[in-house]
Write a protein that holds these residues in place. Sequence first.
Motif, short mmCIF file in Angstrom:
data_model
loop_
_atom_site.label_atom_id
_atom_site.label_comp_id
_atom_site.label_asym_id
_atom_site.label_seq_id
_atom_site.Cartn_x
_atom_site.Cartn_y
_atom_site.Cartn_z
N HIS A 140 80.33 -15.22 -93.86
CA HIS A 140 80.31 -15.55 -92.57
C HIS A 140 80.93 -17.44 -93.09
O HIS A 140 81.22 -17.71 -93.94
CB HIS A 140 78.84 -16.01 -92.70
N ALA A 173 81.32 -20.77 -90.69
CA ALA A 173 81.16 -22.46 -89.74
C ALA A 173 82.15 -22.92 -89.62
O ALA A 173 83.04 -23.76 -90.77
CB ALA A 173 79.70 -22.71 -89.53
N GLU A 190 82.53 -21.00 -95.86
CA GLU A 190 81.78 -19.82 -95.91
C GLU A 190 81.04 -19.77 -95.99
O GLU A 190 80.54 -20.33 -97.55
CB GLU A 190 83.02 -18.96 -96.38
N ARG A 239 75.25 -17.14 -92.98
CA ARG A 239 75.38 -17.62 -91.64
C ARG A 239 74.63 -19.17 -91.48
O ARG A 239 75.24 -20.15 -91.68
CB ARG A 239 74.85 -17.21 -90.56
N HIS A 240 73.03 -19.06 -92.02
CA HIS A 240 72.55 -20.79 -92.16
C HIS A 240 73.66 -21.15 -92.69
O HIS A 240 73.59 -22.59 -93.40
CB HIS A 240 71.40 -20.17 -92.65
N LEU A 247 80.80 -19.67 -84.67
CA LEU A 247 80.26 -18.79 -85.96
C LEU A 247 81.17 -17.88 -85.49
O LEU A 247 81.64 -17.03 -85.07
CB LEU A 247 78.63 -18.77 -85.35
N SER A 248 81.06 -17.06 -86.61
CA SER A 248 81.24 -15.58 -87.93
C SER A 248 80.00 -15.04 -87.50
O SER A 248 80.45 -13.81 -86.83
CB SER A 248 81.62 -15.14 -88.72
N SER A 249 79.11 -15.17 -86.30
CA SER A 249 77.64 -14.39 -86.27
C SER A 249 76.98 -14.47 -85.34
O SER A 249 77.13 -14.33 -84.65
CB SER A 249 76.84 -14.97 -87.50
N ALA A 260 80.54 -17.77 -80.77
CA ALA A 260 80.15 -17.28 -81.96
C ALA A 260 80.54 -15.73 -81.43
O ALA A 260 80.95 -15.21 -80.04
CB ALA A 260 78.91 -16.50 -81.83
#
Length: 279
Positions: A165, A167, A181, A185-186, A210-212, A232
């Motif tokens: 993931h 951000a 990365e 994701r958090h 975001l990738s999520s 996102a």
Amino acid sequence: MNRKFAVNSRDHKIKIISAGHAAPAPISLIGEEPLSIRVQGMPYAVVMRTPGDEKAHVAGFCLGEGIVDQPDDITNIAFCDGEDTNVVTVTLTADRRTRIADHLDRRTYISQTSCGICGKSIVDDLVQALTPVPDGDPLDAQRALDRLIHLGDHQPLRAKTRAAHAAAIYDRDLARLSIAEDVGRHNALDKSIGMLFMDNRLSQAHLLTLSSRISYELVQKAARARIPVILAVSRPTALAVQLATALNMTLASLGKNDDLMVYCHAWRLDGSSKPTAQE
């Protein structure tokens, strides 16, 4: 990376079966290891993450958890017993330790404590603990969407492992300030925020991509970082939209044909004026 021996991916041999035939092939698997976070020498949380950027990760985590408000609240972030360990300890100023004594004594883990709590109480509690973000300036929606669409172009770990993931944070002019990365994701968001927080540049943050999907925990972390706009790849949860609406934050995700689906406070992206309270 912070750690001398950090490994964010490992080579692995697999077999690819196609049309009844098996052939060996090399592949890279994303790394995942526990990271123990200690505050004032006491265990606070253990997170599973991809090694790398540990100090930024912990700084961003502490901001999101309400352990710190400013970089100056931290006197030191350090690895325990050398940089090849999975334990990082945070030392706070005496004043900050006094201010959050009850919080640390409870050892609550805000971002992960939704079990057994109804959605309404989560939002009510978080809105009371957080401050709505300022209005700020609208963004060029097409340029912001372009940043989201091309997020994967800046993910070398994803290109290598297909399992990371990301951000990324941008300023008002949509210049990239940070990107991180991680398998989680958090964690990716904590790292990206932490990089700016430790460098005293978080006030420049205006857009997060975001990738999520967008969960309420990610909205909470962005609110603590005072980031007003989140875009996102996947859609938000209903709880995330409810929280973002209350905190004056704009949420949007990628739609069909690369459209932008905006869920709340669309005025920051659609060129309209912000509605009044009566509208």
